[in-house]
Design an enzyme around this catalytic site. Structure first.
Site, PDB file in Angstrom:
ATOM      1  N   SER A 153       0.834  -1.201   0.000  1.00 44.18           N
ATOM      2  CA  SER A 153       0.000   0.000   0.000  1.00 44.18           C
ATOM      3  C   SER A 153       0.870   1.254   0.000  1.00 44.18           C
ATOM      4  O   SER A 153       1.668   1.452  -0.912  1.00 44.18           O
ATOM      5  CB  SER A 153      -0.972  -0.044   1.183  1.00 44.18           C
ATOM      6  OG  SER A 153      -1.962   0.949   1.073  1.00 44.18           O
ATOM      7  N   ASP A 251      -9.870  -3.880  -5.532  1.00 38.50           N
ATOM      8  CA  ASP A 251      -9.134  -2.796  -4.885  1.00 38.50           C
ATOM      9  C   ASP A 251      -9.296  -1.538  -5.736  1.00 38.50           C
ATOM     10  O   ASP A 251      -9.032  -1.565  -6.935  1.00 38.50           O
ATOM     11  CB  ASP A 251      -7.652  -3.173  -4.788  1.00 38.50           C
ATOM     12  CG  ASP A 251      -6.783  -2.119  -4.121  1.00 38.50           C
ATOM     13  OD1 ASP A 251      -7.305  -1.077  -3.681  1.00 38.50           O
ATOM     14  OD2 ASP A 251      -5.561  -2.350  -4.042  1.00 38.50           O
ATOM     15  N   HIS A 281      -7.951  -4.831  -1.208  1.00 33.95           N
ATOM     16  CA  HIS A 281      -6.788  -4.078  -0.737  1.00 33.95           C
ATOM     17  C   HIS A 281      -6.430  -4.536   0.675  1.00 33.95           C
ATOM     18  O   HIS A 281      -7.293  -4.698   1.531  1.00 33.95           O
ATOM     19  CB  HIS A 281      -7.104  -2.577  -0.729  1.00 33.95           C
ATOM     20  CG  HIS A 281      -5.916  -1.735  -0.427  1.00 33.95           C
ATOM     21  ND1 HIS A 281      -5.024  -1.342  -1.402  1.00 33.95           N
ATOM     22  CD2 HIS A 281      -5.452  -1.210   0.736  1.00 33.95           C
ATOM     23  CE1 HIS A 281      -4.073  -0.602  -0.854  1.00 33.95           C
ATOM     24  NE2 HIS A 281      -4.306  -0.522   0.436  1.00 33.95           N
TER      25      HIS A 281
END
Length: 307
Positions: A153, A251, A281
Protein backbone atom coordinates in the site's frame (compact mmCIF):
# COMPACT_ATOMS: atom_id res chain seq x y z
CA UNK A 1 -14.65 -13.38 -9.66
CA UNK A 2 -16.58 -12.27 -6.59
CA UNK A 3 -14.84 -11.39 -3.35
CA UNK A 4 -13.43 -14.43 -1.55
CA UNK A 5 -16.10 -15.81 0.83
CA UNK A 6 -13.80 -15.67 3.88
CA UNK A 7 -13.05 -12.01 3.17
CA UNK A 8 -16.74 -11.33 2.58
CA UNK A 9 -17.58 -12.70 6.04
CA UNK A 10 -15.26 -10.22 7.70
CA UNK A 11 -16.26 -7.29 5.52
CA UNK A 12 -19.88 -7.91 6.54
CA UNK A 13 -18.97 -7.26 10.18
CA UNK A 14 -17.39 -3.86 9.53
CA UNK A 15 -19.43 -0.73 10.27
CA UNK A 16 -20.28 1.44 7.30
CA UNK A 17 -18.13 4.58 7.00
CA UNK A 18 -19.97 7.53 8.52
CA UNK A 19 -17.62 10.35 7.55
CA UNK A 20 -16.42 10.92 11.11
CA UNK A 21 -13.02 12.59 11.54
CA UNK A 22 -10.07 10.23 11.74
CA UNK A 23 -8.05 10.18 14.95
CA UNK A 24 -4.54 8.79 14.35
CA UNK A 25 -3.70 7.99 17.96
CA UNK A 26 -6.93 6.08 18.56
CA UNK A 27 -6.66 4.23 15.27
CA UNK A 28 -3.06 3.28 15.97
CA UNK A 29 -4.02 1.99 19.41
CA UNK A 30 -6.77 -0.10 17.85
CA UNK A 31 -4.31 -1.63 15.40
CA UNK A 32 -1.72 -2.37 18.07
CA UNK A 33 -4.34 -4.07 20.27
CA UNK A 34 -4.83 -6.69 17.57
CA UNK A 35 -1.16 -7.71 17.33
CA UNK A 36 -0.87 -11.36 18.44
CA UNK A 37 1.41 -12.26 21.35
CA UNK A 38 4.96 -13.25 20.50
CA UNK A 39 4.32 -16.94 21.24
CA UNK A 40 1.73 -17.07 18.45
CA UNK A 41 3.93 -15.59 15.72
CA UNK A 42 5.78 -17.48 13.02
CA UNK A 43 9.09 -18.65 14.53
CA UNK A 44 12.32 -17.75 12.78
CA UNK A 45 15.98 -18.29 13.57
CA UNK A 46 16.28 -14.77 15.01
CA UNK A 47 14.30 -11.54 15.29
CA UNK A 48 15.95 -8.49 16.80
CA UNK A 49 15.22 -4.80 17.17
CA UNK A 50 18.00 -2.42 16.24
CA UNK A 51 18.67 1.19 15.31
CA UNK A 52 19.94 2.24 11.91
CA UNK A 53 22.14 5.30 12.35
CA UNK A 54 21.67 7.25 9.14
CA UNK A 55 21.88 10.80 7.75
CA UNK A 56 18.11 10.86 8.22
CA UNK A 57 18.58 10.22 11.94
CA UNK A 58 18.29 7.14 14.11
CA UNK A 59 15.66 4.90 12.51
CA UNK A 60 14.18 1.91 14.37
CA UNK A 61 14.42 -1.33 12.42
CA UNK A 62 13.54 -4.94 13.10
CA UNK A 63 15.80 -7.57 11.56
CA UNK A 64 14.43 -11.02 10.70
CA UNK A 65 16.85 -13.89 10.09
CA UNK A 66 15.01 -16.87 8.59
CA UNK A 67 17.56 -19.64 9.17
CA UNK A 68 21.12 -20.03 10.35
CA UNK A 69 23.41 -19.41 7.40
CA UNK A 70 26.72 -17.86 6.50
CA UNK A 71 25.16 -15.19 4.26
CA UNK A 72 21.83 -13.88 3.03
CA UNK A 73 20.20 -11.71 0.46
CA UNK A 74 18.73 -8.58 2.04
CA UNK A 75 15.13 -7.40 1.74
CA UNK A 76 14.24 -3.98 3.18
CA UNK A 77 10.51 -3.79 3.93
CA UNK A 78 8.30 -0.69 4.26
CA UNK A 79 4.95 -1.29 5.97
CA UNK A 80 1.70 0.24 4.77
CA UNK A 81 -0.90 2.30 6.59
CA UNK A 82 -1.76 5.42 4.55
CA UNK A 83 1.46 7.05 5.80
CA UNK A 84 0.05 7.50 9.34
CA UNK A 85 -0.84 3.97 10.48
CA UNK A 86 1.11 0.73 10.66
CA UNK A 87 4.23 -0.10 12.64
CA UNK A 88 6.92 -2.68 13.13
CA UNK A 89 4.45 -4.63 15.26
CA UNK A 90 1.30 -4.43 13.13
CA UNK A 91 3.21 -5.75 10.12
CA UNK A 92 5.49 -8.11 12.02
CA UNK A 93 3.72 -11.14 10.57
CA UNK A 94 4.24 -9.86 7.02
CA UNK A 95 7.97 -9.42 7.58
CA UNK A 96 8.22 -12.89 9.15
CA UNK A 97 6.49 -14.52 6.20
CA UNK A 98 8.67 -12.61 3.75
CA UNK A 99 11.78 -13.83 5.54
CA UNK A 100 10.60 -17.43 5.64
CA UNK A 101 9.48 -17.67 2.02
CA UNK A 102 12.30 -15.67 0.41
CA UNK A 103 15.18 -16.93 2.56
CA UNK A 104 16.35 -13.32 2.77
CA UNK A 105 17.23 -11.41 5.90
CA UNK A 106 14.41 -8.87 6.18
CA UNK A 107 14.93 -5.39 7.60
CA UNK A 108 11.59 -3.80 8.48
CA UNK A 109 11.72 -0.01 8.77
CA UNK A 110 10.01 1.94 11.56
CA UNK A 111 9.91 5.16 9.58
CA UNK A 112 8.45 8.43 10.84
CA UNK A 113 4.75 8.85 10.12
CA UNK A 114 2.40 11.70 9.34
CA UNK A 115 1.00 13.92 10.74
CA UNK A 116 3.72 14.26 13.38
CA UNK A 117 6.49 14.09 10.80
CA UNK A 118 6.20 16.26 7.70
CA UNK A 119 6.96 15.03 4.20
CA UNK A 120 9.51 13.75 3.22
CA UNK A 121 10.53 12.39 6.63
CA UNK A 122 9.13 8.88 6.15
CA UNK A 123 10.50 8.59 2.64
CA UNK A 124 13.89 9.85 3.76
CA UNK A 125 13.98 7.25 6.54
CA UNK A 126 13.18 4.42 4.13
CA UNK A 127 15.81 5.48 1.62
CA UNK A 128 18.38 6.03 4.34
CA UNK A 129 17.86 2.53 5.75
CA UNK A 130 18.35 0.96 2.31
CA UNK A 131 21.68 2.74 1.98
CA UNK A 132 22.55 1.83 5.58
CA UNK A 133 21.84 -1.83 4.82
CA UNK A 134 24.25 -1.72 1.89
CA UNK A 135 26.91 -0.01 3.97
CA UNK A 136 26.45 -2.43 6.88
CA UNK A 137 26.35 -5.43 4.59
CA UNK A 138 29.18 -7.31 6.26
CA UNK A 139 27.71 -7.02 9.76
CA UNK A 140 24.27 -7.99 8.42
CA UNK A 141 25.63 -11.09 6.74
CA UNK A 142 24.80 -9.85 3.25
CA UNK A 143 25.99 -12.11 0.49
CA UNK A 144 26.57 -9.08 -1.75
CA UNK A 145 23.93 -10.20 -4.25
CA UNK A 146 20.28 -9.30 -3.74
CA UNK A 147 19.37 -6.03 -2.05
CA UNK A 148 15.62 -5.88 -2.59
CA UNK A 149 12.96 -3.47 -1.37
CA UNK A 150 9.32 -4.32 -0.73
CA UNK A 151 6.25 -2.59 0.64
CA UNK A 152 2.47 -2.80 0.80
CA UNK A 153 0.00 0.00 0.00
CA UNK A 154 1.66 3.27 1.07
CA UNK A 155 4.77 1.20 1.69
CA UNK A 156 4.58 0.42 -2.01
CA UNK A 157 4.60 4.15 -2.68
CA UNK A 158 7.87 4.34 -0.79
CA UNK A 159 9.28 1.38 -2.74
CA UNK A 160 8.70 3.14 -6.06
CA UNK A 161 9.97 6.47 -4.74
CA UNK A 162 13.08 4.94 -3.15
CA UNK A 163 13.88 3.08 -6.36
CA UNK A 164 13.61 6.36 -8.27
CA UNK A 165 15.71 8.32 -5.77
CA UNK A 166 18.39 5.65 -5.81
CA UNK A 167 18.51 5.66 -9.60
CA UNK A 168 18.77 9.44 -9.74
CA UNK A 169 21.53 9.40 -7.12
CA UNK A 170 23.52 6.76 -8.96
CA UNK A 171 23.02 4.27 -6.11
CA UNK A 172 22.76 1.03 -8.06
CA UNK A 173 22.76 -1.58 -5.30
CA UNK A 174 18.97 -2.17 -5.34
CA UNK A 175 18.35 -5.34 -7.34
CA UNK A 176 14.56 -5.84 -7.04
CA UNK A 177 11.43 -3.96 -6.08
CA UNK A 178 8.24 -5.62 -4.85
CA UNK A 179 5.04 -3.60 -4.59
CA UNK A 180 1.95 -5.11 -2.95
CA UNK A 181 -1.22 -3.25 -4.10
CA UNK A 182 0.71 0.03 -4.16
CA UNK A 183 -0.70 3.54 -3.90
CA UNK A 184 1.05 5.24 -6.81
CA UNK A 185 -1.20 8.17 -7.69
CA UNK A 186 -2.38 10.41 -4.89
CA UNK A 187 -4.57 12.39 -7.26
CA UNK A 188 -7.86 10.71 -6.36
CA UNK A 189 -9.95 11.91 -9.31
CA UNK A 190 -12.35 8.99 -9.73
CA UNK A 191 -12.20 9.30 -13.51
CA UNK A 192 -8.48 8.52 -13.65
CA UNK A 193 -8.86 4.74 -13.21
CA UNK A 194 -11.80 2.43 -13.79
CA UNK A 195 -11.07 0.53 -10.57
CA UNK A 196 -11.80 3.66 -8.52
CA UNK A 197 -15.41 3.32 -9.65
CA UNK A 198 -15.68 -0.46 -10.00
CA UNK A 199 -14.40 -1.06 -6.46
CA UNK A 200 -15.64 2.15 -4.89
CA UNK A 201 -17.69 0.58 -2.09
CA UNK A 202 -18.01 -2.62 -0.13
CA UNK A 203 -14.47 -3.97 -0.27
CA UNK A 204 -12.87 -2.50 2.86
CA UNK A 205 -10.87 0.34 1.34
CA UNK A 206 -13.39 2.65 -0.30
CA UNK A 207 -12.71 5.28 -2.93
CA UNK A 208 -14.40 7.97 -0.85
CA UNK A 209 -12.00 7.19 1.99
CA UNK A 210 -8.82 7.74 0.00
CA UNK A 211 -8.70 11.50 0.47
CA UNK A 212 -9.36 11.55 4.23
CA UNK A 213 -6.99 8.66 4.91
CA UNK A 214 -4.17 10.24 2.94
CA UNK A 215 -4.91 13.78 4.12
CA UNK A 216 -2.43 13.56 7.00
CA UNK A 217 0.36 12.92 4.50
CA UNK A 218 -0.81 15.45 1.94
CA UNK A 219 -1.39 18.13 4.57
CA UNK A 220 2.18 17.58 5.81
CA UNK A 221 3.55 18.89 2.53
CA UNK A 222 3.32 15.92 0.15
CA UNK A 223 2.25 17.25 -3.25
CA UNK A 224 0.34 14.73 -5.41
CA UNK A 225 1.99 16.22 -8.51
CA UNK A 226 5.46 15.30 -7.20
CA UNK A 227 6.68 11.95 -8.64
CA UNK A 228 8.12 11.11 -5.22
CA UNK A 229 4.57 11.33 -3.85
CA UNK A 230 2.77 9.90 -6.90
CA UNK A 231 5.44 7.73 -8.54
CA UNK A 232 3.27 6.99 -11.56
CA UNK A 233 3.82 10.62 -12.59
CA UNK A 234 7.52 10.01 -13.16
CA UNK A 235 8.09 10.50 -16.86
CA UNK A 236 11.13 8.26 -17.37
CA UNK A 237 11.03 4.84 -15.72
CA UNK A 238 13.98 3.42 -17.64
CA UNK A 239 16.80 1.96 -15.60
CA UNK A 240 14.75 1.11 -12.51
CA UNK A 241 15.18 -2.29 -10.81
CA UNK A 242 13.17 -5.31 -11.94
CA UNK A 243 9.74 -5.21 -10.37
CA UNK A 244 7.00 -7.48 -9.10
CA UNK A 245 3.69 -5.61 -8.79
CA UNK A 246 0.97 -7.54 -6.97
CA UNK A 247 -2.57 -6.18 -7.22
CA UNK A 248 -5.99 -7.18 -5.87
CA UNK A 249 -9.04 -7.61 -8.07
CA UNK A 250 -11.39 -5.74 -5.72
CA UNK A 251 -9.13 -2.80 -4.88
CA UNK A 252 -9.76 0.83 -5.91
CA UNK A 253 -5.98 1.12 -6.44
CA UNK A 254 -5.76 -1.90 -8.74
CA UNK A 255 -5.52 -0.09 -12.05
CA UNK A 256 -2.80 2.38 -11.07
CA UNK A 257 -0.61 -0.50 -9.90
CA UNK A 258 -1.16 -2.40 -13.12
CA UNK A 259 -0.57 0.69 -15.26
CA UNK A 260 2.70 1.30 -13.40
CA UNK A 261 3.80 -2.24 -14.15
CA UNK A 262 2.99 -1.78 -17.83
CA UNK A 263 4.82 1.54 -17.95
CA UNK A 264 7.87 -0.15 -16.43
CA UNK A 265 7.69 -2.82 -19.11
CA UNK A 266 7.35 -0.19 -21.82
CA UNK A 267 10.45 1.52 -20.44
CA UNK A 268 12.46 -1.69 -20.78
CA UNK A 269 12.30 -2.71 -17.11
CA UNK A 270 11.69 -6.37 -16.33
CA UNK A 271 8.34 -6.17 -14.58
CA UNK A 272 5.75 -8.77 -13.63
CA UNK A 273 2.19 -7.76 -12.80
CA UNK A 274 0.25 -10.35 -10.82
CA UNK A 275 -3.43 -9.81 -10.02
CA UNK A 276 -4.93 -11.84 -7.16
CA UNK A 277 -8.52 -12.71 -8.00
CA UNK A 278 -11.14 -12.39 -5.30
CA UNK A 279 -8.81 -10.32 -3.12
CA UNK A 280 -9.21 -6.82 -1.72
CA UNK A 281 -6.79 -4.08 -0.74
CA UNK A 282 -4.68 -5.14 2.22
CA UNK A 283 -4.97 -8.87 1.65
CA UNK A 284 -1.27 -9.53 2.26
CA UNK A 285 -1.56 -8.00 5.72
CA UNK A 286 -5.09 -9.06 6.59
CA UNK A 287 -5.80 -12.29 4.76
CA UNK A 288 -2.54 -14.12 4.20
CA UNK A 289 -3.91 -16.91 6.37
CA UNK A 290 -6.00 -17.87 3.32
CA UNK A 291 -3.76 -20.21 1.27
CA UNK A 292 -4.58 -18.54 -2.07
CA UNK A 293 -3.27 -15.25 -0.71
CA UNK A 294 -0.32 -16.56 1.26
CA UNK A 295 0.93 -17.41 -2.22
CA UNK A 296 1.99 -13.76 -2.55
CA UNK A 297 4.94 -14.53 -0.28
CA UNK A 298 5.86 -17.59 -2.34
CA UNK A 299 5.64 -15.55 -5.52
CA UNK A 300 7.93 -12.95 -3.96
CA UNK A 301 10.41 -15.67 -3.08
CA UNK A 302 10.36 -17.00 -6.63
CA UNK A 303 10.88 -13.48 -7.99
CA UNK A 304 13.86 -12.78 -5.75
CA UNK A 305 15.54 -16.15 -6.11
CA UNK A 306 15.17 -16.98 -9.78
CA UNK A 307 18.38 -16.88 -11.73
Amino acid sequence: MSIHPEIAKILATLPAPDGSPLHPEAMRAGEESMVPPLAERLPLHAVEDATAQTPSGDVPVRIYTPIESDAYGLLVYFHGGAFFLGSLDTHDHVARSLAKETGHKVISVGYRRAPEAAFPAGLDDCYAVVRWAAEQGRSLGWDGKNLAIAGDSSGGTFVAAVAAKAHDDGFEAITHQVLFYPSLDLDFDVDRYASLRENAEGYGLETAGLKPFNSFYLDSGANPADPLVSPIKREDLAGLPPALVITAEHDPLRDEGELYGKRLQDAGVKATVSRYEGANHGFVQNFSWIPEYYRAFLETGDFLNKG
